[in-house]
Design a protein around this motif. Structure first.
Motif, PDB file in Angstrom:
ATOM      1  N   ARG A  76       0.890  -1.219  -0.065  1.00 20.73           N
ATOM      2  CA  ARG A  76      -0.051   0.016  -0.011  1.00 20.73           C
ATOM      3  C   ARG A  76       0.941   1.046  -0.123  1.00 20.73           C
ATOM      4  NH1 ARG A  76      -3.830   0.418   4.968  1.00 20.73           N
ATOM      5  NH2 ARG A  76      -1.934   0.507   5.765  1.00 20.73           N
ATOM      6  N   LEU A  85      -3.114   3.932  -3.061  1.00 18.29           N
ATOM      7  CA  LEU A  85      -3.259   2.946  -3.767  1.00 18.29           C
ATOM      8  C   LEU A  85      -2.662   1.761  -3.231  1.00 18.29           C
ATOM      9  CD1 LEU A  85      -3.623   2.131  -7.032  1.00 18.29           C
ATOM     10  CD2 LEU A  85      -1.059   2.551  -7.163  1.00 18.29           C
ATOM     11  N   LEU A  87      -2.339  -2.841  -3.538  1.00 17.24           N
ATOM     12  CA  LEU A  87      -2.332  -4.116  -4.054  1.00 17.24           C
ATOM     13  C   LEU A  87      -2.867  -5.089  -3.172  1.00 17.24           C
ATOM     14  CD1 LEU A  87      -1.554  -5.794  -6.679  1.00 17.24           C
ATOM     15  CD2 LEU A  87       0.642  -5.971  -5.599  1.00 17.24           C
ATOM     16  N   ARG A  94      -5.457 -10.873  -7.789  1.00 20.59           N
ATOM     17  CA  ARG A  94      -4.760  -9.627  -7.490  1.00 20.59           C
ATOM     18  C   ARG A  94      -5.527  -8.455  -7.956  1.00 20.59           C
ATOM     19  NH1 ARG A  94       1.649  -9.734  -6.280  1.00 20.59           N
ATOM     20  NH2 ARG A  94       1.811 -11.304  -4.911  1.00 20.59           N
ATOM     21  N   TYR A  95      -5.854  -7.492  -6.890  1.00 19.31           N
ATOM     22  CA  TYR A  95      -6.598  -6.148  -7.553  1.00 19.31           C
ATOM     23  C   TYR A  95      -5.783  -5.034  -6.950  1.00 19.31           C
ATOM     24  CZ  TYR A  95     -10.163  -9.611  -7.890  1.00 19.31           C
ATOM     25  OH  TYR A  95     -10.949 -10.809  -8.227  1.00 19.31           O
ATOM     26  N   LEU A  96      -5.844  -3.998  -7.896  1.00 22.58           N
ATOM     27  CA  LEU A  96      -4.974  -2.737  -7.629  1.00 22.58           C
ATOM     28  C   LEU A  96      -6.511  -2.032  -7.045  1.00 22.58           C
ATOM     29  CD1 LEU A  96      -2.827  -1.667 -10.292  1.00 22.58           C
ATOM     30  CD2 LEU A  96      -2.460  -1.773  -7.982  1.00 22.58           C
ATOM     31  N   VAL A 109      -5.739  -7.060 -11.464  1.00 19.88           N
ATOM     32  CA  VAL A 109      -4.448  -7.206 -12.011  1.00 19.88           C
ATOM     33  C   VAL A 109      -4.215  -8.582 -12.873  1.00 19.88           C
ATOM     34  CG1 VAL A 109      -1.668  -7.058 -11.643  1.00 19.88           C
ATOM     35  CG2 VAL A 109      -3.577  -5.717 -10.449  1.00 19.88           C
TER      36      VAL A 109
END
Length: 121
Positions: A76, A85, A87, A94-96, A109
């Motif tokens: 982060r 932002l 991760l 995985r996501y942003l 992601v």
């Protein structure tokens, strides 16, 4: 006022109570108690013993399966004082996540695919 008995765990208190009840039940015939009183005492002691055994066993119970984290923040960072932002990994994906005071946006992601170089002969 605090006593030394306050620091004793509930499990230890239960075992102490069980010991006292068993001791009283063992000493009951010496005082001229009837067989029914002794039977009641032994039944109560058995019930307290079962409860104490269950409490001790429940405290030591191991999980039969391991619980895995379903979501964890990989990293982060702050973009400004009010925006950031992160991760995030959820169930292996995985996501942003871009977030702020009044918004949040989530993007998946995609993992890059590695291609091997072809060697020409």
């Amino acid at each position: 006022m605090k006593t030394s008995f306050d620091s004793v765990s509930p499990r230890a208190r239960m075992l102490l109570a069980l010991t006292l009840v068993l001791g009283l039940a063992a000493l009951a015939p010496l005082g001229g108690a009837s067989a029914a009183s002794v039977a009641r005492g032994l039944l109560g002691a058995a019930a307290l013993g079962g409860l104490g055994w269950w409490l001790v066993r429940r405290g030591r119970a191991e999980h039969r399966f391991s619980l895995t984290e379903r979501m964890r923040v990989v990293s982060r960072t702050g973009l400004s004082q009010r925006c950031g932002l992160a991760l995030v990994e959820v169930d292996g994906s995985r996501y942003l996540v871009a977030f702020g005071d009044s918004f949040a946006e989530v993007r998946r992601v995609h993992t890059p695919v590695r291609c091997e170089k072809e060697t020409g002969s």
